[in-house]
Design an enzyme around this catalytic site. Structure first.
Site, short mmCIF file in Angstrom:
data_model
loop_
_atom_site.label_atom_id
_atom_site.label_comp_id
_atom_site.label_asym_id
_atom_site.label_seq_id
_atom_site.Cartn_x
_atom_site.Cartn_y
_atom_site.Cartn_z
CG ASP A 22 -30.79 -5.71 -5.65
OD1 ASP A 22 -31.30 -7.02 -6.16
OD2 ASP A 22 -30.16 -6.18 -4.23
CD GLU A 46 -19.17 4.76 -6.28
OE1 GLU A 46 -19.51 3.77 -7.21
OE2 GLU A 46 -19.98 5.16 -6.12
CB THR A 87 -31.49 -6.71 -0.87
OG1 THR A 87 -31.51 -7.20 -3.08
CG2 THR A 87 -30.29 -7.05 -1.00
CG ASP A 89 -19.48 7.15 4.61
OD1 ASP A 89 -20.25 6.62 4.04
OD2 ASP A 89 -18.67 7.40 4.83
CB THR A 146 -17.19 6.71 -0.82
OG1 THR A 146 -18.54 8.36 0.17
CG2 THR A 146 -17.73 7.16 -2.61
CG HIS A 199 -27.69 2.23 -6.72
ND1 HIS A 199 -27.13 2.76 -7.54
CD2 HIS A 199 -25.53 2.31 -6.33
CE1 HIS A 199 -26.45 3.76 -7.83
NE2 HIS A 199 -25.96 2.98 -7.19
CG LEU A 206 -20.48 11.58 -2.58
CD1 LEU A 206 -20.63 10.03 -1.39
CD2 LEU A 206 -19.78 12.54 -1.93
N GLY A 207 -17.72 9.09 -5.44
CA GLY A 207 -17.44 8.31 -6.10
C GLY A 207 -18.37 7.51 -7.76
ZN ZN Z 1 -23.34 3.37 -6.54
CA CA Z 2 -33.86 -7.78 -3.58
#
Ligand code: ZN
Ligand code: CA
Length: 459
Positions: free
Chosen positions: A295, A267, A300, A335, A263, A276, A212-213
């Protein structure tokens, strides 16, 4: 087992170039492929690993994180101190150029996507990065951040001419594999990456078929022996046109479940320094869970691998608190699942915007303003502003007294008039800017029937 499932699914999805046993891109094994659709959401980490091999002076992930960590920490403290205080924030607007790479199709047909579709993507970026109320980019999570970044299509091109910010280029009848994107597509079409966020929209093929990208991560500056900036000619993000724009606003062909513009949000997150959320250690596709990868964002929840659907009850690392944040823009879900950047992610983005080469210059780039008027043979010729950027005082200089303007008006970036001088004396040729908020301003002079607009930046 995994591999068999994967090949079977690819067969169904029909990605022709994926017949090889271990799909590769940039000479590296692709880490994560959607088991249901065969779609490869992103190859930014594969790309970063390739860039590090190619550019021996590019900071390693570890060096970059050591450089960024204290800066992100400082930004986080600022954000927390500011919480609940209204009106102290300064929204950053990033000028964007969308290069639509086609092969002779008419505008609106196939990969030569319509202006409406391009605009729908800018709309989604703004909804997502501003956490806009009543849009799919809104969330009620207490750690959900309004990133306070907006995106505008450029109005001035690199030659100083007017532009729509949509650069349509016919590069012939080819689909784009990674080496052609890197060696031809990007270098031939890029606009000055210190002033424009370059987004390329094309049709992937070869080893990028089904991808996708991908984005180029920001680089560090000032690290010992790693002065950078490197690889400026490829900086930006590349998106397959079938993953670009939103079907909410622009009908047309989209990949399955990839029709809401996320997407490009994902990006752009990488372009601004996000990783990620599972830290790229594990891979659900290869059955590898890695709960030690990070990350570099504490808010998160730790995740051992990527997820592919909206369920919010996955808990890939039960020994750490919190379920996998499948709604985060930096996971691999569809999405419609996605609606959040967190406060820690925002702090990283802010640190990158302040410190990374070709990111820290975007926030004062003026290319979303229309071109300035042609200076030849004007009554107002030779009028200058200094210093620019200004701190407490902006001086207006004229080449001789016959060129003194009759009046001027100063506008802020929203186009609101904030100061007017209807007769000019020596006194108001010095503008007190000490109370002006940081940002870009326009000043419009008039003399007789003539007007002239200049811009300046307040530091
Ligand atoms: Zn990515
Ligand atoms: Ca984390």
């Amino acid at each position: 087992m995994k591999k068999i499932t994967f090949l079977l699914c690819l067969g169904i999805a029909g990605f022709s170039a994926m017949a090889q046993n271990t799909p590769q891109v940039f000479g590296r094994k692709i880490q994560s492929i959607n088991p249901k659709t065969g779609i490869i959401r992103c190859v930014s980490s594969e790309y970063e690993s390739f860039l590090q091999e190619k550019e021996s002076k590019r900071a390693t992930a570890q060096e970059f994180e050591q450089w960024l960590a204290p800066k992100a920490e400082a930004e986080k403290s600022k954000l927390l101190a500011r919480k609940g205080i209204a009106g102290t924030n300064a929204v950053i607007t990033i000028p964007v150029v969308i290069h639509v790479i086609h092969s002779g199709q008419s505008v609106g047909s196939g990969r030569n996507i319509s202006d409406v579709r391009v605009n729908s993507q800018i709309t989604v970026l703004n909804q997502d990065f501003r956490k806009m109320l009543d849009t799919p980019g809104y969330n009620t999570n207490p750690i959900g951040a309004d990133v306070e970044i907006e995106f505008c299509l450029a109005k001035t091109d690199p030659n100083g001419n007017p532009t729509t910010g949509i650069d349509r280029v016919n590069l012939g009848n080819t689909t784009w594999n990674n080496s052609n994107v890197e060696s031809t597509l990007k270098p031939q079409t890029i606009w000055d990456p210190t002033k424009y966020f370059n987004i390329w929209v094309c049709q992937f093929g070869g080893d990028l078929d089904g991808v996708l990208g991908y984005a180029q991560f920001p680089s560090s500056s000032g690290l010992q022996g790693l002065q950078g900036p490197y690889t400026p000619a490829t900086d930006g993000v590349v998106i397959d046109w079938r993953a670009f724009g939103s079907s909410d606003y622009a009908a047309g062909q989209y990949f399955q479940d990839i029709d809401k513009g996320r997407t490009t949000t994902h990006e752009t997150g990488h372009f601004l320094g996000l990783r990620h959320i599972w830290g790229d250690g594990g891979s659900q596709q290869f059955g590898i869970k890695d709960c030690s990868a990070t990350d570099y964002c504490n808010d998160t929840p730790v995740a051992g691998w990527e997820n592919y659907d909206c369920l919010d009850t996955y808990n890939s690392c039960p020994s750490s608190p919190g379920n996998d944040m499948t709604e985060n823009y930096m996971d691999y879900t569809n999405d419609v699942c996605m609606n959040i950047f967190t406060l820690d992610q925002k702090a990283r983005i802010m640190a990158v915007m302040q410190n990374s080469p070709r990111r820290n210059t975007l926030k004062t780039s003026t290319v979303c303003q229309p071109p300035l008027s042609n200076p030849s043979f004007e009554l107002l010729q030779g009028i200058k502003l200094y210093p620019n950027p200004a701190n407490d005082v902006l001086n207006i200089a004229v080449s001789d007294s016959s060129k003194t303007p009759d009046s001027y008006t100063i506008y802020n970036s929203l186009g609101q008039a904030i100061k007017q001088a209807t007769t000019i004396s020596e006194g108001n040729l010095k503008v007190d800017t000490s109370n002006y908020a940081t940002g870009i301003y326009m000043i419009r002079f008039t003399k007789g029937n003539e007007t002239k607009t200049l811009q300046f930046v307040k530091n």
